[in-house]
Motif scaffolding. Structure first.
Motif, PDB file in Angstrom:
ATOM      1  N   LEU A 151       0.800  -1.130   0.029  1.00  0.00           N
ATOM      2  CA  LEU A 151       0.147   0.028  -0.147  1.00  0.00           C
ATOM      3  C   LEU A 151       0.841   1.314   0.106  1.00  0.00           C
ATOM      4  O   LEU A 151       0.663   2.078  -0.917  1.00  0.00           O
ATOM      5  CB  LEU A 151      -0.842   0.035   1.164  1.00  0.00           C
ATOM      6  N   GLY A 152       1.896   1.192   0.860  1.00  0.00           N
ATOM      7  CA  GLY A 152       2.740   2.607   0.947  1.00  0.00           C
ATOM      8  C   GLY A 152       3.594   2.478  -0.286  1.00  0.00           C
ATOM      9  O   GLY A 152       3.684   3.960  -0.624  1.00  0.00           O
ATOM     10  N   ILE A 153       4.165   1.645  -0.918  1.00  0.00           N
ATOM     11  CA  ILE A 153       4.693   1.619  -2.221  1.00  0.00           C
ATOM     12  C   ILE A 153       3.964   2.334  -3.137  1.00  0.00           C
ATOM     13  O   ILE A 153       4.479   3.144  -4.191  1.00  0.00           O
ATOM     14  CB  ILE A 153       5.668   0.270  -2.593  1.00  0.00           C
ATOM     15  N   LYS A 155       1.217   3.863  -3.155  1.00  0.00           N
ATOM     16  CA  LYS A 155       0.226   5.039  -2.578  1.00  0.00           C
ATOM     17  C   LYS A 155      -1.183   4.639  -2.962  1.00  0.00           C
ATOM     18  O   LYS A 155      -1.664   5.425  -3.262  1.00  0.00           O
ATOM     19  CB  LYS A 155       0.850   6.212  -3.220  1.00  0.00           C
ATOM     20  N   GLY A 156      -1.368   3.599  -2.655  1.00  0.00           N
ATOM     21  CA  GLY A 156      -2.935   3.336  -3.065  1.00  0.00           C
ATOM     22  C   GLY A 156      -3.294   2.843  -4.516  1.00  0.00           C
ATOM     23  O   GLY A 156      -4.315   2.225  -4.758  1.00  0.00           O
ATOM     24  N   THR A 157      -2.495   3.348  -5.615  1.00  0.00           N
ATOM     25  CA  THR A 157      -2.987   3.020  -6.724  1.00  0.00           C
ATOM     26  C   THR A 157      -1.664   2.099  -7.534  1.00  0.00           C
ATOM     27  O   THR A 157      -0.807   2.968  -7.946  1.00  0.00           O
ATOM     28  CB  THR A 157      -3.256   4.275  -7.708  1.00  0.00           C
ATOM     29  N   PRO A 158      -1.818   0.949  -7.753  1.00  0.00           N
ATOM     30  CA  PRO A 158      -0.581   0.134  -8.589  1.00  0.00           C
ATOM     31  C   PRO A 158      -0.456   0.710  -9.897  1.00  0.00           C
ATOM     32  O   PRO A 158      -1.833   0.905 -10.600  1.00  0.00           O
ATOM     33  CB  PRO A 158      -1.156  -1.192  -8.461  1.00  0.00           C
ATOM     34  N   ARG A 159       0.384   1.444 -10.707  1.00  0.00           N
ATOM     35  CA  ARG A 159       0.372   1.646 -11.912  1.00  0.00           C
ATOM     36  C   ARG A 159       1.016   0.528 -12.629  1.00  0.00           C
ATOM     37  O   ARG A 159       1.263  -0.284 -12.025  1.00  0.00           O
ATOM     38  CB  ARG A 159       1.494   3.063 -12.117  1.00  0.00           C
ATOM     39  N   TYR A 161       1.877  -1.725 -16.329  1.00  0.00           N
ATOM     40  CA  TYR A 161       0.980  -2.719 -17.168  1.00  0.00           C
ATOM     41  C   TYR A 161       1.643  -4.027 -16.876  1.00  0.00           C
ATOM     42  O   TYR A 161       2.692  -4.221 -16.513  1.00  0.00           O
ATOM     43  CB  TYR A 161       1.078  -2.187 -18.723  1.00  0.00           C
ATOM     44  N   THR A 251      -4.253  -4.931  -8.670  1.00  0.00           N
ATOM     45  CA  THR A 251      -4.995  -4.350  -7.882  1.00  0.00           C
ATOM     46  C   THR A 251      -4.574  -4.347  -6.415  1.00  0.00           C
ATOM     47  O   THR A 251      -4.043  -5.737  -6.396  1.00  0.00           O
ATOM     48  CB  THR A 251      -6.578  -4.397  -8.316  1.00  0.00           C
ATOM     49  N   LEU A 252      -4.937  -3.683  -5.552  1.00  0.00           N
ATOM     50  CA  LEU A 252      -4.424  -4.155  -4.135  1.00  0.00           C
ATOM     51  C   LEU A 252      -5.413  -5.203  -3.570  1.00  0.00           C
ATOM     52  O   LEU A 252      -4.869  -5.599  -2.231  1.00  0.00           O
ATOM     53  CB  LEU A 252      -4.129  -2.810  -3.392  1.00  0.00           C
ATOM     54  N   ARG A 253      -6.440  -5.411  -4.030  1.00  0.00           N
ATOM     55  CA  ARG A 253      -7.307  -6.405  -3.398  1.00  0.00           C
ATOM     56  C   ARG A 253      -7.171  -7.851  -4.179  1.00  0.00           C
ATOM     57  O   ARG A 253      -7.847  -8.827  -3.827  1.00  0.00           O
ATOM     58  CB  ARG A 253      -8.671  -6.118  -3.053  1.00  0.00           C
ATOM     59  N   MET A 254      -6.380  -7.859  -5.041  1.00  0.00           N
ATOM     60  CA  MET A 254      -6.346  -9.160  -6.139  1.00  0.00           C
ATOM     61  C   MET A 254      -6.381 -10.300  -5.424  1.00  0.00           C
ATOM     62  O   MET A 254      -6.751 -11.437  -5.794  1.00  0.00           O
ATOM     63  CB  MET A 254      -5.437  -9.220  -7.202  1.00  0.00           C
TER      64      MET A 254
ATOM     65  N   TYR B  43     -11.059   2.098   3.816  1.00  0.00           N
ATOM     66  CA  TYR B  43     -10.214   1.337   2.790  1.00  0.00           C
ATOM     67  C   TYR B  43      -9.575   2.269   1.915  1.00  0.00           C
ATOM     68  O   TYR B  43      -9.925   3.437   1.583  1.00  0.00           O
ATOM     69  CB  TYR B  43     -11.477   0.565   1.971  1.00  0.00           C
ATOM     70  N   SER B  44      -8.232   1.959   1.476  1.00  0.00           N
ATOM     71  CA  SER B  44      -7.548   2.852   0.743  1.00  0.00           C
ATOM     72  C   SER B  44      -7.075   2.400  -0.479  1.00  0.00           C
ATOM     73  O   SER B  44      -5.997   2.942  -1.173  1.00  0.00           O
ATOM     74  CB  SER B  44      -6.522   3.414   1.681  1.00  0.00           C
ATOM     75  N   GLY B  45      -7.096   1.007  -0.704  1.00  0.00           N
ATOM     76  CA  GLY B  45      -6.405   0.254  -1.785  1.00  0.00           C
ATOM     77  C   GLY B  45      -6.777   0.377  -3.045  1.00  0.00           C
ATOM     78  O   GLY B  45      -6.615  -0.431  -4.014  1.00  0.00           O
ATOM     79  N   SER B  50      -7.469   6.935  -3.596  1.00  0.00           N
ATOM     80  CA  SER B  50      -6.311   7.384  -3.477  1.00  0.00           C
ATOM     81  C   SER B  50      -6.105   8.872  -4.084  1.00  0.00           C
ATOM     82  O   SER B  50      -5.676   9.726  -3.701  1.00  0.00           O
ATOM     83  CB  SER B  50      -4.937   6.561  -3.896  1.00  0.00           C
ATOM     84  N   ARG B 204     -10.678  -6.424 -11.581  1.00  0.00           N
ATOM     85  CA  ARG B 204      -9.938  -7.841 -11.728  1.00  0.00           C
ATOM     86  C   ARG B 204     -11.193  -8.710 -11.226  1.00  0.00           C
ATOM     87  O   ARG B 204     -11.688  -9.596 -11.997  1.00  0.00           O
ATOM     88  CB  ARG B 204      -8.754  -8.197 -10.802  1.00  0.00           C
TER      89      ARG B 204
ATOM     90  N   PHE C 309      -0.130   4.952   5.680  1.00  0.00           N
ATOM     91  CA  PHE C 309       0.107   3.550   4.862  1.00  0.00           C
ATOM     92  C   PHE C 309       1.078   2.504   5.589  1.00  0.00           C
ATOM     93  O   PHE C 309       0.763   1.337   5.440  1.00  0.00           O
ATOM     94  CB  PHE C 309       0.778   4.000   3.657  1.00  0.00           C
ATOM     95  N   TYR C 310       1.729   2.963   6.290  1.00  0.00           N
ATOM     96  CA  TYR C 310       2.673   1.892   6.769  1.00  0.00           C
ATOM     97  C   TYR C 310       2.360   1.416   8.350  1.00  0.00           C
ATOM     98  O   TYR C 310       2.996   0.783   9.044  1.00  0.00           O
ATOM     99  CB  TYR C 310       4.080   2.584   6.965  1.00  0.00           C
TER     100      TYR C 310
END
Lengths: 337, 406, 339
Positions: A151-153, A155-159, A161, A251-254, B43-45, B50, B204, C309-310
């Motif tokens: 999450l921290g790396i 910042k909430g949005t994986p960029r 491709y 995505t972060l919940r995958m 929730y923030s993911g 964000s 997904r 976040f952490y």
């Protein structure tokens, strides 16, 4: 040394005779239940119960099969891996991290992601083996830490491709079959070889049954206790890679949907949660059973609560049909006849 | 060996305690005259969350708020107990205002009431609470469900088989949208909902659930989707390389797809509506105007207008903000999961796409006053009010007219 | 393992006082002393960061927040001591919560009926679990996974989105304080802990530990393993029902997924309290303190200004460190008992 190996294999052989009977029977039973469910799904919708449903099940189930293999190895040695969802996410995030619009993906992405996940698994194993933290807690803690780090790396949005390799794995065709299906067949074969037919696998069964006896018999216990966690973590990371190829992004919940199903697949497949018992083919059967059940349930036109009740009931029925006591009863009936 | 491990563990604990304790203890109330504002997320993911957080951070870093606001972000996760605990800590800490995405419409009420009694302003964005002393800034009452359903019915000519791709089970936002949509679909006997699934507002999961639904019903005619709609497009392409009319929310991938001639040829038509992350910026600015005395507003439910972009109106942006009526950024600028409705030239002229992506303020921008009028939202019992009646025109269509009659 | 070698090489002549002291030390540790010390240390840190922490209102708010998890962990302890896992905690709590919100019963009489309702719901799910595990010999993790899914479906059928309203009398009185200082919710937990201290000495309590430590030996000594295991799950279910009851009082509303966060947290609380997840040892009181510590940790992390976040990284590390620490102290206690 040969003396001890002989003792080990002798013990192994005696167990094997009993093992083959019970575990093969339960695997066949699961396969029968799977076919039965596929047939029943025809009543839910005319398009189900067909080859296209089987194809969907094989593709959608591939992620669970990979993950359940790792979970199965951990459970076999008497542990439990709760960090699978976080590691799936980590694998997915790392696979897409460096791939951007102006950045063609490099060959080292997948190995790097797997290595990172394997390292996390190693850390979990260190906690379990040396610090004597219960596996439940250690992997839960690892999961919280890794999820938070991801999450921290991002910042909430994986960029980023999906790497070409991932897309090729999940979206192309080999010999007329969709590539994920070919992959699943190869993976199941290799996993079965590792767990059931290799010395490594025998060591794992031994540790799960009796760690002390294995140590005395010359099994490298510490290494064998660490191994499943590393493999499980790498399998989860690879599943993340596969998911990224399937949906072209992370995505972060995958990983969230794979924890309880991975445990359920292993347990339905006949493994004991206490370790020492189980078969990978059974686990694969359990994984497909759950996936078929999922496709059936989503096609039933009832409200979500009712569908959930039905799903839980069918799982319960499957567990009741597959339980050990029933096999023993059947076997004793056969003997009497 | 044991002694060694003991020493190791003990020293680790001491270090951890020292690290936690060495951080500055919380000040009761800012002595330097700054407003203490908490940004409380649950929730923030995902991209939506964000982006919403980032624009608040960007606004708080824009003059004059840059010097007068201390913004602290707190993420509680999906456990309502954790957000309750966070609110209590914020109140104890002397917060002046809390701008928040609440995880539950009612579980937080007692704590909010306690905070209001101590003079804290609560501004909720997108999700709402039923506590009357809190301000709700939300598009929920603007009828996403019913408007998008009618648009889909119009595209299908009043008959066909459709999928319903929903959000999170047991959630009031998802329920309101679906109730609105079903209100419309039920009027048309020719429309049949053949599959209904929960996609958790995630690309997904949408893809996986849609793939399962397609296995059972490969001859679907249309899809009504909440967030995550781009995943449905991918599932359709995987299954048979054909697309169907769809209504969804406003991910860049979906919007660009609507305008893409190749996808249109495969059968994609529809409308991009859905939840705008810009609500958080509007809530923040409103709250700051009240705190700094520029506006007087009693706690109320405020309606944010429903974004509505049919395929024909999709316009690609050249620059960094929504100028000249453009409403989507190109794929080279943002990922497909980027939620497009995060900028608003009328309400939030001070931010641009970088503010949404990273939280960076725009060079040389200053906070502009908001329009005088604040639109009131209608009552949604159990969602933004307790002990209230829903209006008779609850499912009124505001964006489309029915072109087909039942 | 090492115990064997130790006994083999142990000294013969042992000073009686030292042995008694060592054993008492070990028993006290098993009862959860470590986690109590940890809790107070953390509370001291919290007070240092936030001077308002010791006000009656603060303490009451923290306790109201903690009680549902504390009761859930208490129930989970029963099952874990008997060497099992109970995943149904999440949905029993959800079902009780939605029932209370959809069928509110007013006044003090209504509150009593509501408690009985929740206990009955929890107890019956526990009975089903107990039957599946004890008599049909299913693995506990598998059986309770199935019942969890089924009960979650039931909760969604009763209430498909957050809503409903818990009876006013209940939600006001139970979150209030007696004589303006003692939180009433805390009295519930106290009652449960006292009940546990009594139960532990009864034959049921002793049998519980026995079947967790070594089921085979227990059955050989005449314990009716199946019956004890059955009632273990029923007791756990009753406590989950109580947890759902208190959760409803605190949130004053219904939510069909309200129990889900408590699933993993209940296991974390039990482990934090020092109870071994492989059965045979442990203490309900320690689990309750473990739950309190987890909730307090949220507060401490908030006041420390740990970057949002952490937070998880800290939580995970603290969890591991605390479990390692308490495990080591326990080993120390065992060594002391043998001196």
């Amino acid at each position: 040394m040969s003396n001890e190996t002989a003792t080990l294999s002798q013990t192994g052989d005696t167990r094997k005779a009993a093992r083959i009977k019970r575990e093969t029977v339960s695997t066949i039973a699961i396969a029968i239940i799977c076919v039965l469910l596929l047939y029943l799904s025809r009543f839910i919708s005319p398009a189900l119960g067909s080859w296209s449903q089987v194809e969907t099940v094989l593709i959608l189930g591939s992620f669970l099969v990979v993950v359940a293999f790792g979970q199965g190895l951990v459970i076999l040695t008497g542990g439990l891996d709760l960090s699978i969802p976080a590691l799936i996410t980590l694998g997915g995030v790392l696979s897409t991290a460096a791939v951007g619009a102006g950045n063609p993906d490099a060959w080292y992405l997948l190995p790097a992601a797997l290595l990172a996940c394997g390292f996390v698994g190693f850390l979990s194993a260190v906690g379990v083996v040396w610090l004597r933290v219960p596996p439940f807690i250690m992997t839960m803690a690892t999961s919280i830490i890794v999820a938070s780090a991801a999450l921290g790396i991002t910042k909430g949005t994986p960029r980023g491709y999906a790497p070409e390799a991932a897309v090729a794995l999940m979206k192309s065709h080999i010999l007329g079959l969709p590539s994920p299906i070919v992959f699943v067949i190869c993976f199941v074969f290799l996993g079965w070889l590792l767990q059931e037919r290799s010395p490594l696998g025998r060591y794992l069964y031994a540790i799960g049954t009796n760690p002390e006896a294995s140590r005395i018999a010359g099994v490298p216990v510490t290494a064998m206790q660490i191994f499943p966690y590393v493999i499980s973590a790498m399998c989860a990371g690879f599943a993340g890679f596969m998911l990224v190829g399937y949906s072209s992004g992370a995505t972060l919940r995958m990983g969230d949907d794979y924890l309880l199903p991975s445990i359920a697949a292993v347990v339905i497949g006949g493994s004991s949660i206490l370790g020492g018992q189980g078969s990978f083919l059974g686990t694969v059967g359990g994984a497909f059973l759950l996936t078929i059940l999922g496709t059936m349930i989503s096609a039933i036109g009832l409200e979500f609560g009712l569908r959930t009740i039905i799903e839980g009931t069918i799982i319960l029925i499957a567990l009741l049909l597959l339980r050990e006591e029933l096999f023993n009863r059947i076997r004793s009936i056969r003997r009497k006849a | 060996m044991l002694k060694h491990k003991l020493k190791l563990a003990a020293s680790a604990m001491v270090i951890a305690a020292a690290a936690l304790g060495a951080t500055a203890p919380a000040k009761a109330q800012s002595e330097d005259g700054k407003y203490k504002i908490y940004l409380s997320l649950s929730y923030s993911g995902n991209a939506w969350q964000s982006e919403a957080a980032n624009i608040v951070k960007a606004l708080a870093a824009t003059p004059p708020y840059k010097d007068s606001v201390e913004l602290i972000e707190v993420i509680s996760g999906t456990d309502p107990q954790a957000q309750i605990s966070a609110y209590e800590s914020m109140i104890e800490d002397g917060a002046d205002g809390i701008v928040s995405f609440p995880i539950s419409s009612s579980a937080l009420n007692r704590t909010i009431r306690r905070g209001c009694d101590e003079g804290v302003l609560f501004f909720m964005y997108d999700a709402t609470v039923t506590e009357s002393c809190a301000y709700n800034v939300s598009y929920l009452s603007s009828g996403f469900g019913e408007n998008s359903a009618q648009a889909l019915v119009n595209e299908l000519g009043g008959k066909g088989k459709i999928f319903l791709s929903r959000g999170v089970p047991g959630n009031s936002v998802d329920q309101r949208h679906t109730d609105g949509a079903m209100h419309i679909f039920n009027q048309y006997p020719g429309i049949e909902v053949v599959a209904e699934y929960y996609s958790y507002w995630d690309d997904r999961t949408t893809q996986q659930e849609t793939a399962q639904a397609l296995a059972a019903h490969p001859d679907v005619d249309g899809i009504w989707a909440q967030a995550g709609e781009y995943g449905a497009i991918q599932a359709l392409l995987d299954a048979g390389d054909r697309l169907v009319p769809m209504t969804g929310e406003n991910s860049a991938g979906f919007r660009l797809g609507l305008a893409d001639p190749a996808m249109q040829e495969k059968g994609l038509r529809g409308v991009s509506a859905g939840s705008p992350p810009a609500q958080s910026g509007y809530a923040f600015k409103l709250m700051m105007e009240i705190l700094s005395g520029k506006r007087e507003l009693k706690p109320m439910n405020i309606e944010y207008p429903l974004p509505w972009v049919p395929a024909a109106d999709v316009k690609l942006c050249e620059g960094d903000s929504y100028e000249n009526g453009c409403n989507v950024f190109p794929a080279s600028r943002v990922p497909s999961s980027f939620v497009s409705e995060v900028l608003n030239t009328e309400l939030l002229p001070e931010i641009n796409v970088d503010s949404a992506l990273d939280g960076t303020p725009v060079e040389g921008a200053t906070i502009q006053p908001l329009p005088e009028a604040v639109p009131e939202a209608s009552n949604l019992p159990g969602i933004n009010c307790d002990d209230c009646e829903a209006p008779a025109t609850l499912y009124k269509l505001t964006k489309v007219e029915a072109t087909v009659q039942p | 393992m090492t115990d064997l070698t130790q006994t083999a090489t142990g000294t013969d002549a042992q000073p009686p006082q030292g042995r008694l002291a060592g054993q008492t030390f070990a028993r006290v540790l098993q009862g959860g002393l470590i986690i109590v010390i940890l809790y107070f240390a953390l509370y001291a840190l919290y007070f240092y960061q936030q001077p308002r922490a010791l006000s009656a209102g603060s303490i009451a708010a923290l306790m109201n927040n903690t009680v549902p998890l504390a009761l859930a962990a208490a129930g989970q302890t029963f099952v874990i001591i008997s060497r099992g896992f109970d995943l149904s905690v999440a949905s029993v709590i959800s079902v009780c919560n939605v029932v209370m919100a959809v069928y509110p019963l007013d006044g003090p009489g209504g509150a009593v009926m509501s408690v009985l309702m929740c206990v009955a719901i929890g107890g019956s799910v526990g009975a089903v679990n107990g039957f599946l595990v004890a008599y049909l010999r299913l693995q506990s993790i598998a059986a309770t996974l199935a019942t969890m899914i089924i009960c979650q479906g039931v909760a969604l059928v009763i209430l498909n989105a957050p809503g409903g309203r818990v009876a006013d009398w209940l939600s006001y009185e139970l979150t209030d304080q007696l004589f303006k200082t003692i939180p009433i919710s805390g009295l519930f937990v106290l009652a449960v802990v006292l009940g546990w201290l009594y139960l532990r000495r009864t034959s049921f309590g002793i049998s519980l530990y026995a079947i967790g430590a070594d089921e085979h030996a227990a059955s050989l000594s005449g314990i009716n393993v199946r019956k004890v295991r059955f009632f273990t799950f029923v007791s756990a279910g009753v406590l989950y029902g109580l947890a759902g009851f208190m959760l409803s009082a605190q949130t004053a509303t219904g939510n069909p997924t309200s129990g889900t966060p408590l699933l993993l947290l209940s296991f974390a609380a039990v482990a934090l309290g020092g109870t071994s997840l492989s059965g045979g040892k442990g203490s309900l009181f320690a689990s309750v303190m473990g739950a309190a510590t987890l909730m307090l940790l949220q507060k401490v992390l908030f006041s420390s200004g740990v970057s949002s976040f952490y937070t998880g990284v800290f939580q995970g590390c603290v969890l591991v460190i605390a479990v390692v620490f308490s495990g080591l102290i326990e080993k120390l206690g065992e060594r002391a008992a043998k001196l």
